[in-house]
Design an enzyme around this catalytic site. Structure first.
Site, short mmCIF file in Angstrom:
data_model
loop_
_atom_site.label_atom_id
_atom_site.label_comp_id
_atom_site.label_asym_id
_atom_site.label_seq_id
_atom_site.Cartn_x
_atom_site.Cartn_y
_atom_site.Cartn_z
N CYS A 75 -17.32 17.02 24.50
CA CYS A 75 -15.83 17.37 24.63
C CYS A 75 -15.20 17.43 23.22
CB CYS A 75 -15.43 16.31 25.70
SG CYS A 75 -15.64 14.72 25.15
N HIS A 103 -8.09 14.44 24.99
CA HIS A 103 -8.43 13.87 23.57
C HIS A 103 -7.69 14.56 22.46
CE1 HIS A 103 -11.92 12.17 25.06
NE2 HIS A 103 -13.11 12.95 24.60
C1 11C Z 1 -16.58 10.48 25.01
N1 11C Z 1 -17.19 12.55 23.95
O1 11C Z 1 -15.36 10.73 24.59
C2 11C Z 1 -17.76 11.30 24.89
C3 11C Z 1 -18.08 11.68 26.10
O2 11C Z 1 -22.17 13.62 24.59
O3 11C Z 1 -21.04 14.41 26.87
C4 11C Z 1 -19.25 12.86 26.26
C5 11C Z 1 -20.61 12.50 25.74
C6 11C Z 1 -21.39 13.74 25.82
O4 11C Z 1 -16.68 9.42 25.29
#
Ligand code: 11C
EC number: 1.2.1.11
Length: 338
Positions: free
Chosen positions: A128, A241
């Site tokens: 993400c 995010h």
């Molecule tokens: C988080 N980006 O925000 C991570 C979740 O490799 O798909 C996604 C983890 C992934 O915790």
């Protein structure tokens, strides 16, 4: 289209269903799968009840055109051949296949064409925090090849799944009532706090999340020379995010050229009028499709570089929406024409 969703009851699984309904995605048949925890429960989609089936090593994916999978890396590895063996296209949200040279890693507005011939019938959805950064970096990379990126992320609880979101909400309630807080999802209290660790640490003292931002950026932009130094931080936000990004290209950049290029980038919305307090914030970008960019400015420390702020809904563009857009791109390109 005959569609399967694996991990249907998770945060991303639920978002798949909400978005497929909202976008009027063409579905003749829908099959939902989950673990023993969710198997047997029912979900309503377009006014009809669907029972979640237990994911098993059998022929349940026969005739399926696309399987949207969000069930974690180990499940993706264990079930990839079950899902794809009759020809279904697996669009996987986990990190299991992202760096496999035979698996396209796709943000459709940027490298959609990579998805056209998936050798293993698997397409990987990037991490993400990578997805939103790539949508913002692609127009800059088109101006002049990117050499270096520094990024600090401010990642919402949703990245760790549905239970993590519930835990943050629970911490708010328990704090107000003077009760002890549950800290299962992040190993630390997230409320009133920042946690500078997402995923486990690697040998170079960066976390796996930080290395995903490095490696996936190079793969998606087809350039192994790009250097990405990330610090990923969990913040007490529910589902969008944010990222502070700094970019250096081969040629000096001007803010005007970057603004012009970003204004033409599909999937990106500039929200950049700081004098009016207009800049993207996770509260307002939640449940929205675009990747938002604001605070675009020339870097003071290094002339010719730019820096900016980028926000996107982690469950939408960071996960389910990007996967559905990959499918929509392929349908539009005739990949499923019979
Ligand atoms: C988080 N980006 O925000 C991570 C979740 O490799 O798909 C996604 C983890 C992934 O915790």
């Amino acid at each position: 289209m005959k569609i399967a969703i694996v991990g249907a009851s998770g945060a991303v699984g639920r978002e798949f269903l909400r978005l497929l309904e909202h976008r009027d995605f063409p579905i003749d048949e829908l099959r939902l799968f989950g673990s023993s925890r969710s198997a047997g429960s029912e979900i309503t989609f377009r006014g009809k009840e669907y029972k979640i089936k237990l994911l098993a090593q059998n022929d349940d994916f026969k005739d399926i055109d696309i399987a949207f999978v969000s069930a974690g890396g180990q499940t993706a590895l264990d079930f990839a051949s079950t899902i794809t063996k009759h020809g279904a296209l697996m669009i996987d949200n986990s990190s299991a296949f992202r760096m496999d040279p035979e698996v396209p890693l796709v943000v459709p507005e940027v490298n959609g064409a990579d998805a056209l011939h998936p050798a293993k019938r698997i397409i990987a959805n990037p991490n993400c925090s990578t997805i939103q950064m790539i949508v913002a970096l692609a127009p800059i990379h088109a101006l002049s090849p990117i050499e270096r990126v520094h990024v600090a992320t401010y990642q919402a609880a949703s990245g760790a799944g549905h239970d993590a979101m519930l835990e943050l909400e629970g911490q708010v309630r328990d704090q107000a009532m003077g009760k002890p807080l549950q800290t299962k999802a992040f190993g630390n209290q997230l409320l009133y706090n920042l946690i500078p660790q997402i995923d486990i640490f690697t040998d170079n003292d960066y976390t796996k999340e930080e290395m995903k931002m490095y490696n996936e950026t190079c793969k998606i932009l087809h350039n192994d020379e790009i250097r990405v130094s990330a610090t990923c931080v969990r913040v007490p936000v529910l589902r969008a995010h944010s990222e502070a990004i700094w970019v250096k290209c081969a040629e000096p950049l001007t803010v005007e050229a970057v603004r012009e290029a970003m204004s033409k980038q599909k999937g990106l919305l500039l929200m950049d009028d700081p004098a009016k307090r207009s800049y993207p914030m996770p509260l307002h970008c939640s449940m929205q499709e675009p990747v938002y960019v604001g605070r675009l400015r020339a870097d003071l420390a290094e002339p010719g570089c730019v820096t900016f702020w980028c926000v996107a809904d982690q469950i939408m563009k960071g996960a389910a929406l990007n996967a559905i857009q990959i499918a929509e791109y392929l349908i539009q390109e005739g990949a499923f024409a019979k």
